[in-house]
Design a protein around this motif. Sequence first.
Motif, PDB file in Angstrom:
ATOM      1  N   THR A   1      27.626  42.783  32.664  1.00  0.00           N
ATOM      2  CA  THR A   1      29.002  42.443  32.315  1.00  0.00           C
ATOM      3  C   THR A   1      29.905  42.737  33.500  1.00  0.00           C
ATOM      4  OG1 THR A   1      29.266  44.638  31.335  1.00  0.00           O
ATOM      5  CG2 THR A   1      28.646  42.838  29.847  1.00  0.00           C
ATOM      6  N   ARG A   2      31.101  42.193  33.473  1.00  0.00           N
ATOM      7  CA  ARG A   2      32.021  42.330  34.604  1.00  0.00           C
ATOM      8  C   ARG A   2      32.339  43.790  34.946  1.00  0.00           C
ATOM      9  NH1 ARG A   2      35.599  37.413  35.393  1.00  0.00           N
ATOM     10  NH2 ARG A   2      34.002  35.837  35.781  1.00  0.00           N
ATOM     11  N   ASP A   3      32.347  44.666  33.945  1.00  0.00           N
ATOM     12  CA  ASP A   3      32.649  46.071  34.231  1.00  0.00           C
ATOM     13  C   ASP A   3      31.499  46.770  34.971  1.00  0.00           C
ATOM     14  OD1 ASP A   3      31.041  45.969  31.928  1.00  0.00           O
ATOM     15  OD2 ASP A   3      31.836  47.859  31.171  1.00  0.00           O
ATOM     16  N   GLU A   4      30.380  46.075  35.149  1.00  0.00           N
ATOM     17  CA  GLU A   4      29.248  46.604  35.902  1.00  0.00           C
ATOM     18  C   GLU A   4      29.154  45.984  37.296  1.00  0.00           C
ATOM     19  OE1 GLU A   4      26.098  47.628  32.414  1.00  0.00           O
ATOM     20  OE2 GLU A   4      26.305  45.490  32.916  1.00  0.00           O
ATOM     21  N   THR A   5      30.172  45.234  37.677  1.00  0.00           N
ATOM     22  CA  THR A   5      30.135  44.509  38.944  1.00  0.00           C
ATOM     23  C   THR A   5      31.290  44.907  39.862  1.00  0.00           C
ATOM     24  OG1 THR A   5      31.493  42.666  38.157  1.00  0.00           O
ATOM     25  CG2 THR A   5      29.107  42.487  37.813  1.00  0.00           C
ATOM     26  N   THR A   6      31.144  44.520  41.116  1.00  0.00           N
ATOM     27  CA  THR A   6      32.213  44.625  42.101  1.00  0.00           C
ATOM     28  C   THR A   6      32.611  43.208  42.482  1.00  0.00           C
ATOM     29  OG1 THR A   6      31.423  46.727  42.966  1.00  0.00           O
ATOM     30  CG2 THR A   6      32.836  45.416  44.437  1.00  0.00           C
ATOM     31  N   PRO A   7      33.907  42.865  42.329  1.00  0.00           N
ATOM     32  CA  PRO A   7      34.355  41.519  42.708  1.00  0.00           C
ATOM     33  C   PRO A   7      34.590  41.416  44.223  1.00  0.00           C
ATOM     34  CG  PRO A   7      36.149  42.757  41.710  1.00  0.00           C
ATOM     35  CD  PRO A   7      34.953  43.640  41.671  1.00  0.00           C
ATOM     36  N   LEU A   8      34.143  40.318  44.800  1.00  0.00           N
ATOM     37  CA  LEU A   8      34.408  39.989  46.201  1.00  0.00           C
ATOM     38  C   LEU A   8      35.332  38.787  46.196  1.00  0.00           C
ATOM     39  CD1 LEU A   8      31.806  41.710  46.317  1.00  0.00           C
ATOM     40  CD2 LEU A   8      31.055  40.270  48.193  1.00  0.00           C
ATOM     41  N   VAL A   9      36.503  38.903  46.832  1.00  0.00           N
ATOM     42  CA  VAL A   9      37.550  37.889  46.741  1.00  0.00           C
ATOM     43  C   VAL A   9      37.647  37.106  48.053  1.00  0.00           C
ATOM     44  CG1 VAL A   9      40.008  37.502  46.345  1.00  0.00           C
ATOM     45  CG2 VAL A   9      38.811  39.354  45.118  1.00  0.00           C
ATOM     46  N   PHE A  10      37.624  35.776  47.906  1.00  0.00           N
ATOM     47  CA  PHE A  10      37.725  34.869  49.052  1.00  0.00           C
ATOM     48  C   PHE A  10      38.937  33.973  48.881  1.00  0.00           C
ATOM     49  CE2 PHE A  10      33.372  36.029  48.496  1.00  0.00           C
ATOM     50  CZ  PHE A  10      32.854  36.153  49.781  1.00  0.00           C
ATOM     51  N   ARG A  11      39.705  33.801  49.939  1.00  0.00           N
ATOM     52  CA  ARG A  11      40.796  32.823  49.993  1.00  0.00           C
ATOM     53  C   ARG A  11      40.475  31.874  51.140  1.00  0.00           C
ATOM     54  NH1 ARG A  11      45.799  33.272  47.671  1.00  0.00           N
ATOM     55  NH2 ARG A  11      46.106  35.100  46.377  1.00  0.00           N
TER      56      ARG A  11
ATOM     57  N   VAL B   1      38.731  38.297  51.729  1.00  0.00           N
ATOM     58  CA  VAL B   1      40.006  39.004  51.903  1.00  0.00           C
ATOM     59  C   VAL B   1      39.956  40.419  51.324  1.00  0.00           C
ATOM     60  CG1 VAL B   1      41.407  36.911  52.021  1.00  0.00           C
ATOM     61  CG2 VAL B   1      41.031  38.025  49.799  1.00  0.00           C
ATOM     62  N   GLY B   2      38.901  40.742  50.576  1.00  0.00           N
ATOM     63  CA  GLY B   2      38.760  42.093  50.053  1.00  0.00           C
ATOM     64  C   GLY B   2      37.772  42.143  48.909  1.00  0.00           C
ATOM     65  N   TRP B   3      37.515  43.355  48.438  1.00  0.00           N
ATOM     66  CA  TRP B   3      36.617  43.534  47.309  1.00  0.00           C
ATOM     67  C   TRP B   3      37.052  44.756  46.514  1.00  0.00           C
ATOM     68  CZ3 TRP B   3      35.000  43.865  52.369  1.00  0.00           C
ATOM     69  CH2 TRP B   3      34.669  45.123  52.849  1.00  0.00           C
ATOM     70  N   GLY B   4      36.633  44.773  45.272  1.00  0.00           N
ATOM     71  CA  GLY B   4      36.967  45.871  44.379  1.00  0.00           C
ATOM     72  C   GLY B   4      37.914  45.442  43.283  1.00  0.00           C
ATOM     73  N   ASP B   5      37.999  46.278  42.259  1.00  0.00           N
ATOM     74  CA  ASP B   5      38.812  45.958  41.083  1.00  0.00           C
ATOM     75  C   ASP B   5      40.292  45.815  41.402  1.00  0.00           C
ATOM     76  OD1 ASP B   5      36.569  45.932  39.439  1.00  0.00           O
ATOM     77  OD2 ASP B   5      36.717  48.082  39.027  1.00  0.00           O
ATOM     78  N   GLU B   6      40.800  46.623  42.314  1.00  0.00           N
ATOM     79  CA  GLU B   6      42.228  46.553  42.642  1.00  0.00           C
ATOM     80  C   GLU B   6      42.577  45.229  43.318  1.00  0.00           C
ATOM     81  OE1 GLU B   6      45.457  49.019  45.241  1.00  0.00           O
ATOM     82  OE2 GLU B   6      43.919  50.145  44.162  1.00  0.00           O
ATOM     83  N   VAL B   7      41.746  44.781  44.229  1.00  0.00           N
ATOM     84  CA  VAL B   7      41.974  43.493  44.897  1.00  0.00           C
ATOM     85  C   VAL B   7      41.940  42.366  43.875  1.00  0.00           C
ATOM     86  CG1 VAL B   7      41.060  41.866  46.623  1.00  0.00           C
ATOM     87  CG2 VAL B   7      41.024  44.319  47.085  1.00  0.00           C
ATOM     88  N   TYR B   8      40.963  42.412  42.986  1.00  0.00           N
ATOM     89  CA  TYR B   8      40.822  41.383  41.960  1.00  0.00           C
ATOM     90  C   TYR B   8      42.015  41.411  40.999  1.00  0.00           C
ATOM     91  CZ  TYR B   8      38.844  38.722  38.078  1.00  0.00           C
ATOM     92  OH  TYR B   8      38.634  37.803  37.078  1.00  0.00           O
TER      93      TYR B   8
END
Length: 113
Positions: A87-97, A102-109
């Motif tokens: 589930t999403r709470d078991e993952t780390t998001p990687l954010v691309f623009r 451009v960053g990773w982690g829950d705060e960036v997402y």
Amino acid sequence: MAAFALFSLLTAGCVFIDGEHVKDTDWEVEQRDNRAAISKLEIGMTREAVLDRLGTPNDSEAFTADGEEVRVLFYRTRHTTSDGRTTRDETTPLVFRGDRLVGWGDEVYSDLR
């Protein structure tokens, strides 16, 4: 001798604790490998370069923000529930623009929403 060789092949990757058979879990290895790979990422990497390092994400999403494509790849990095699903709470998001990390982690997402 043949019986010992067969036993060795059948138990490869397994652990015996107090006579009880315990198989090494794939999700533990996946999480460890993902955390290690994410710690080596650099801002500005292309999405393709990240995919080459980490492989297929556990989940993903895409949308536009301020007229720019945003993609988020989710990789399993922590265990919360033994339910056979990631589930999403078991993952780390990687954010691309625009195809750049451009960053990773829950705060960036969270800042995207």
